[in-house]
Scaffold this active site. Structure first.
Site, PDB file in Angstrom:
ATOM      1  N   GLU A  83       0.822  -1.361   0.092  1.00  0.00           N
ATOM      2  CA  GLU A  83      -0.185   0.000  -0.156  1.00  0.00           C
ATOM      3  C   GLU A  83       0.848   1.196   0.087  1.00  0.00           C
ATOM      4  OE1 GLU A  83      -2.568   0.199   3.866  1.00  0.00           O
ATOM      5  OE2 GLU A  83      -1.634  -1.598   4.013  1.00  0.00           O
ATOM      6  N   CYS A 120      -3.854  -3.692   4.046  1.00  0.00           N
ATOM      7  CA  CYS A 120      -2.926  -4.657   4.762  1.00  0.00           C
ATOM      8  C   CYS A 120      -3.342  -6.220   4.206  1.00  0.00           C
ATOM      9  CB  CYS A 120      -2.738  -4.411   5.985  1.00  0.00           C
ATOM     10  SG  CYS A 120      -2.545  -2.998   6.653  1.00  0.00           S
ATOM     11  N   HIS A 244      -3.286 -10.062  11.987  1.00  0.00           N
ATOM     12  CA  HIS A 244      -2.854  -8.860  11.321  1.00  0.00           C
ATOM     13  C   HIS A 244      -2.427  -7.973  12.559  1.00  0.00           C
ATOM     14  CE1 HIS A 244      -1.900  -5.063   9.422  1.00  0.00           C
ATOM     15  NE2 HIS A 244      -3.128  -4.409   9.952  1.00  0.00           N
TER      16      HIS A 244
END
Ligand code: CAA
Length: 445
Positions: A83, A120, A244
């Site tokens: 990203e 993500c 995550h």
């Protein structure tokens, strides 16, 4: 049925390190314990002047290819998840392939290259793409290279500045994998959300508190969706649950929610009844708000119980070690959580063969995904070959002033000349821009 999964992985950290409680917090006028106890962060990685998402990704990939004795002919696909891309057309994977072609015989002309974007979660989506490509029988015996690479920088003064980081994870996806097999079953929680985004801007617009709520809501949906296809989950089924990890404090919240969900109507809920009562049931409340408040009260008590604390210490805490030392690696973050857990297992001498991991990925905007992984017989050789501690120990510590300079160097809007802090050796480096404003790279011996 062919077994498909992660054959090997390598990381590449940004070469600079910032001490958050001792260097960053005092200048910001903050209590160091906000970092160590609240966010769960000690240090974070930053890229030196000559590093960026391409160099970190290419260096991680080269380590992986060298270790596994691969040549370009063995790779049929290069997918990069990021990203932090600097080009809306030419994918980062072409730059990385160009770097690798400088050092290997042969080329990647036969390889399908792409770039995945969904905040993500794109790293995990790239794993999916590789998995599906192999399962479909389109790989012609070749493996896929998946690279998750990010420079997670926030605007100076943004609360997100506390959770920055930079690094890359390279993963080889193949048939009969040496590390973990991915489950076919997976669950999703996905919804149009405005919590964290970069509308054609380098630094994110973030609604920090909301982003945390959205993470939890989508993760719960993904778990329910996963259960609808894989059957009920139970805390005892999984040796580790890597999530995550934007910062370890976020995972503390996700783990508690997951444990409550998994233990509902189980022996564990029965065992806890005398201590904290049974879990609130929606049908017993007149309004959703009343139900939510009761759930919050139950969770506050749940997290103090011995059963929960023991489970958290065994199943979750070991996933957080690397993250607490490098900060947020965005697309790579869930993958360093898996690596942390397996390194901890190796250090403890655990036999992990055949054990299950439940992996919870998340991307703002927003989507969560849950799947399971089965650890393979050769896992220990793979894990012992990854030099995480050496890489992290070799980072060069920077002062707060250095940090501001480095932040400016990597700010696309600024043009400043800063001496590099470290000397590159046997790695790819950024050397400047070409005539079409393309970024240029070289391998230095
Ligand atoms: N001692 C102990 N704990 C302390 C403390 C102290 N002295 N001071 C603060 N804390 C605790 C706080 O209580 C809080 O913990 P709880 O949430 O459990 O209450 C924690 O430390 C953080 O403190 P604050 O909430 O005051 O911190 P903040 O206002 O600076 O913001 C943040 C924190 C919202 C996470 C911010 O850093 C941010 O915006 N980060 C970027 C967005 C992000 O990472 N969101 C996560 C979900 S989205 C996602 O996962 C995608 C992604 O990668 C970006």
């Amino acid at each position: 049925m062919t077994s498909v999964g992660i054959d090997a992985m390598e990381i590449w950290t940004g070469k600079l390190v910032l001490d958050l409680p001792n260097t960053f917090a005092p200048v910001k006028g903050e209590d160091p314990e906000k970092y160590t106890k609240g966010l769960g962060l000690h240090t974070s990685s930053f890229p030196d002047v000559y590093e960026d998402i391409v160099t970190m990704g290419a260096n991680a990939a080269k380590q992986l290819m060298d270790r596994k004795g691969l040549t370009p002919a063995d790779i049929g696909r290069i997918d990069v998840a990021t990203e932090s891309a600097f080009d809306n057309s030419k994918p980062v994977s072409t730059y990385i392939a160009g770097c690798l072609e400088q050092v290997y015989d042969g080329d990647f002309r036969h390889a399908n290259k792409g770039e995945r974007k969904f905040a993500c979660i794109a790293g995990t989506q790239s794993l999916d793409d590789a998995y599906n490509w192999i399962k479909a029988g389109r790989n012609r015996g070749r493996a896929a290279l998946v690279i998750a690479t990010d420079t997670a920088l926030y605007e100076r003064g943004d609360p997100g500045e506390a959770t920055q980081g930079a690094g890359a994870v390279a993963m080889l996806i193949d048939e009969d994998p040496d590390l973990v097999e991915l489950s076919t079953e997976q669950g999703y929680g996905s919804m149009d959300e405005t919590d964290f985004l970069k509308p054609n801007q380098q630094f994110p617009s973030v609604d920090g508190k909301r982003s945390m709520q959205v993470y939890l809501a989508r993760m719960r949906e993904a778990l329910e969706d996963y259960e609808s296809v894989a059957g009920r989950t139970h805390p005892d089924l999984f040796e580790y649950i890597p999530f995550h990890t934007p910062f370890p404090g976020m995972v503390r919240k996700a783990a508690l929610l997951g444990f409550r969900h998994m233990t509902r109507d189980t022996d564990i809920e029965d065992d806890l009844e005398s201590e904290i009562g049974r879990q609130p049931r929606e049908a017993d409340f007149e309004t959703w708000d009343d139900y939510e408040e009761a759930i919050r009260g139950y969770m506050d008590e749940l997290k103090t119980t011995e059963q929960y604390r023991d489970w958290y210490g065994r199943v979750i805490e070991p996933t957080l070690d690397i993250s607490s030392r490098v900060g947020n690696w965005y697309t790579g973050s869930v993958h360093i959580a898996r690596l942390s857990a397996l390194i901890a297992a190796a250090d403890e001498g655990k036999d992990m063969t055949g054990k299950q991991l439940l992996v919870g990925s998340y991307g703002s905007g927003a989507q969560a995904e849950i799947h399971a992984e089965t650890v393979q017989e050769t896992w220990l050789d793979e894990i012992e070959a990854v030099d995480v501690d050496d890489q992290l120990a070799a980072r060069t510590e920077i002062s707060f002033d250095d940090y501001e300079l480095i932040h400016d160097v990597h700010n696309h809007e600024k043009e400043i000349e800063v001496e590099e802090f470290t000397q590159p050796e046997a790695e790819f480096v950024f050397t400047g821009w070409g005539r079409m404003n393309e970024r240029r790279y070289e391998y230095v011996e």
